[in-house]
Design an enzyme around this catalytic site. Structure first.
Site, mmCIF file in Angstrom:
data_model
loop_
_atom_site.group_PDB
_atom_site.id
_atom_site.type_symbol
_atom_site.label_atom_id
_atom_site.label_comp_id
_atom_site.label_asym_id
_atom_site.label_seq_id
_atom_site.Cartn_x
_atom_site.Cartn_y
_atom_site.Cartn_z
ATOM 1 N N CYS A 32 -14.109 -0.529 9.027
ATOM 2 C CA CYS A 32 -13.309 -1.474 9.812
ATOM 3 C C CYS A 32 -14.046 -2.120 10.981
ATOM 4 O O CYS A 32 -14.146 -3.349 11.058
ATOM 5 C CB CYS A 32 -12.062 -0.762 10.342
ATOM 6 S SG CYS A 32 -11.051 0.036 9.072
ATOM 7 N N HIS A 62 -11.240 -4.237 15.873
ATOM 8 C CA HIS A 62 -11.034 -2.794 15.810
ATOM 9 C C HIS A 62 -10.803 -2.293 17.230
ATOM 10 O O HIS A 62 -11.583 -2.611 18.143
ATOM 11 C CB HIS A 62 -12.253 -2.094 15.196
ATOM 12 C CG HIS A 62 -11.984 -0.664 14.859
ATOM 13 N ND1 HIS A 62 -11.331 -0.270 13.719
ATOM 14 C CD2 HIS A 62 -12.272 0.478 15.533
ATOM 15 C CE1 HIS A 62 -11.229 1.044 13.688
ATOM 16 N NE2 HIS A 62 -11.782 1.523 14.782
#
Length: 547
Positions: free
Chosen positions: A68, A122
């Site tokens: 991610c 993120h």
């Protein structure tokens, strides 16, 4: 209504007139191309398929790293992980690498109001604990309050007790606040869209909405499981670990192993396997999570319509990376295989991919109930089959909105605030693809702490990275070299080859038969020697710039 003329750099020099665009930028989390519009015959995704039918769809789009934080930072800065110097979750690119301008920051500098809902950057160190606010966003980002429960014991077991499980279909009414994170994010985004529609001519906006699903745990409304009866589910077509797979290439799916229901299976480390009946349940829950996501996307698109914004707003839909569902005996992301790196990518551009009737406006995106008997099917009117990358998104969105696309980065660009290591894909709009382009290559990479699977193989800290797998994906092949890597200098050693992989896709589309040891690599090296992506890598290795 203001119009912008955009002239595409392509052989026939197309010029389209279309209104200045707002941008609705929708991001999923861990979503592979398990969508009807990508040819999956089982999944039910009518709202995303409807969007795709009015969009340009890139059928072979790939992330730069299948995890991610690095992928999102790479996409939103249009820089590759070797330039952001983020391979884990624990550095902020503005400190560790360079003060790179992000996609929303660029739009903000051009007079757009930029807003973030849910998971876009993120969270944590990777975005300075602020989602890069105030650089990227005009107002503080919104995060759904119920996300705080995502890692807690919220899943009912057979005895009624609560557990931290992988499989976690729930009665939403019994959850704290009677809601779930993506329900909250969709509601907030709908609220913002309605307000933007009411505001009229208050200036253009860039609204990014990041959904958390189908990321694990599969804490989703339990009714979505009914869409996928277990007797209709099947195992991955290649559920065994391939014999020729180098051990360094395997990811041991530790994040699944740490869930209570998976721990109870007592699977051996590192290769498992997970019992087949549980594999089917994982696949069932993933598919259900995708349909749950589809319903939230449908809510956004309907709100865009209801707010009279759909004929003046570009919609971009993508994911940060894919997710293995048992292929090659692997689960989760953390690899260079297609199932982990390939993502959906589509652009709805009114006046280019779809022509609304501006004189008699109607409903462009009616909500489609996934539980109903929808007859909607994807109509592949605008598709690109050649290979593209997520670093291409920044320049493409900018150009299609009528802004100047960032210029290509120099080979060493740590001191360049605004540039792109991707390509502007605007030339692909409004023209027919003429066939495969051998020059189109996607470039991904993944770090490892050792040549054999360890408990930290999926997510090694920067200091523990010893090997970096650099992977090229063309129309014809996937070619990966696992090279020695020095985390102190951020340099790979091209003479220190730990392992290699070569899959010829015409005969081996699932990438199960590694031909690396049976091939003459001189031809492959000659074929790839001039690629700009490899020039960036070589320049970065030669560079002595330090963070």
């Amino acid at each position: 209504m203001r119009f912008t003329c955009v002239q595409y750099v392509c052989p026939s020099m197309y010029c389209f007139l279309f209104p200045a665009k707002n941008v609705l930028f929708i991001m999923a989390d861990d979503l592979r191309t398990t969508l009807g519009c990508y040819g999956d015959p089982l999944v039910k995704t009518p709202n995303i398929d409807q969007l795709a039918s009015k969009s340009q769809v890139f059928l072979n789009a790939f992330a730069q790293q299948a995890v991610c934080g690095p992928s999102r930072t790479s996409m939103l800065t249009s820089r590759r992980p070797d330039t952001t110097r983020l391979y884990d979750f624990y550095s902020y690119w503005r400190v560790a690498a360079g003060n790179y301008t992000t996609l929303p920051q660029y739009f903000k500098s051009q007079g757009y109001t930029t807003m973030s809902v849910g998971k876009v950057f993120h969270p944590g160190i990777a975005s300075n604990y602020t989602d890069d606010y105030p650089y990227s966003w005009s107002v503080p980002p919104y995060h759904p309050p119920s996300f705080r429960y995502e890692k807690e014991k919220m899943c009912k077991g057979a005895g009624g007790g609560l557990h931290a499980n992988l499989l976690c279909a729930v009665d939403v009414a019994e959850q704290p606040g009677g809601t779930l994170p993506d329900l909250e994010s969709a509601a907030e985004a709908v609220r913002l869209l309605r307000g933007l529609g009411d505001d009229g001519d208050d200036g253009p906006f860039f609204l990014a909405v990041g959904f958390h699903k189908p990321h694990i745990p599969f804490r989703i409304p339990q009714e979505y499981l009914s869409l996928y009866p277990l007797d209709q589910m099947s195992l991955a077509p290649d559920p065994e670990v391939p014999e020729g797979l180098p051990s360094v290439a395997y990811n041991p799916w530790m994040d699944l192993r740490l869930r209570e229901d998976v721990m109870a299976l007592n699977t051996s480390f590192p290769y498992g396997p997970i019992p087949k009946d549980f594999q089917l349940r994982i696949r069932q829950h993933y598919y259900a999570a995708v349909s749950y996501l589809d319903a939230q996307v449908g809510r956004l698109l309907t709100a865009l319509d209801d707010s009279r914004l759909a004929d003046d707003t570009m919609v971009v839909f993508s994911s940060d990376h894919g997710w293995s569902l048992g292929e090659h005996g692997e689960w989760a992301k953390y690899s260079n295989f297609d199932v982990a790196t390939q993502v959906p990518l589509m652009f709805y551009v009114p006046g280019v991919t779809f022509f609304p009737d501006w004189l008699q406006p109607g409903t462009i995106f009616p909500f489609v109930d996934v539980f109903g008997r929808s007859e909607h099917r994807f109509k592949a009117g605008h598709v690109v089959r050649n290979v593209v990358e997520l670093v291409d998104v920044f320049p493409t969105v900018s150009y299609m909105a009528g802004l100047d696309a960032p210029e290509p980065c120099p080979l060493v660009s740590f001191k360049e605030e605004l540039c792109t290591e991707g390509d502007n894909l605007a030339y692909t709009f409004g023209r027919l693809e003429r066939g495969k382009d051998d020059e189109d290559i996607a470039f991904s990479q993944y770090p490892r702490p050792a040549d054999v699977p360890q408990v930290n193989s999926d997510l090694p800290l920067l200091a523990n990275i010893k090997v970096m797998g650099y992977s090229l994906r063309s129309w014809d092949y996937r070619y990966t070299l696992w090279l020695g890597f020095d985390p102190n200098t951020f340099k790979a050693n091209v003479t220190d080859v730990h392992a290699g992989e070569l899959y010829m896709l015409a005969d081996d589309p699932l990438q199960d038969h590694n031909l690396y040891r049976r091939s003459d690599h001189r031809h492959m090296l000659r074929k790839t020697s001039g690629l700009r992506q490899l020039l960036y890598l070589t320049a970065g290795m030669k560079s002595h710039l330090k963070p």
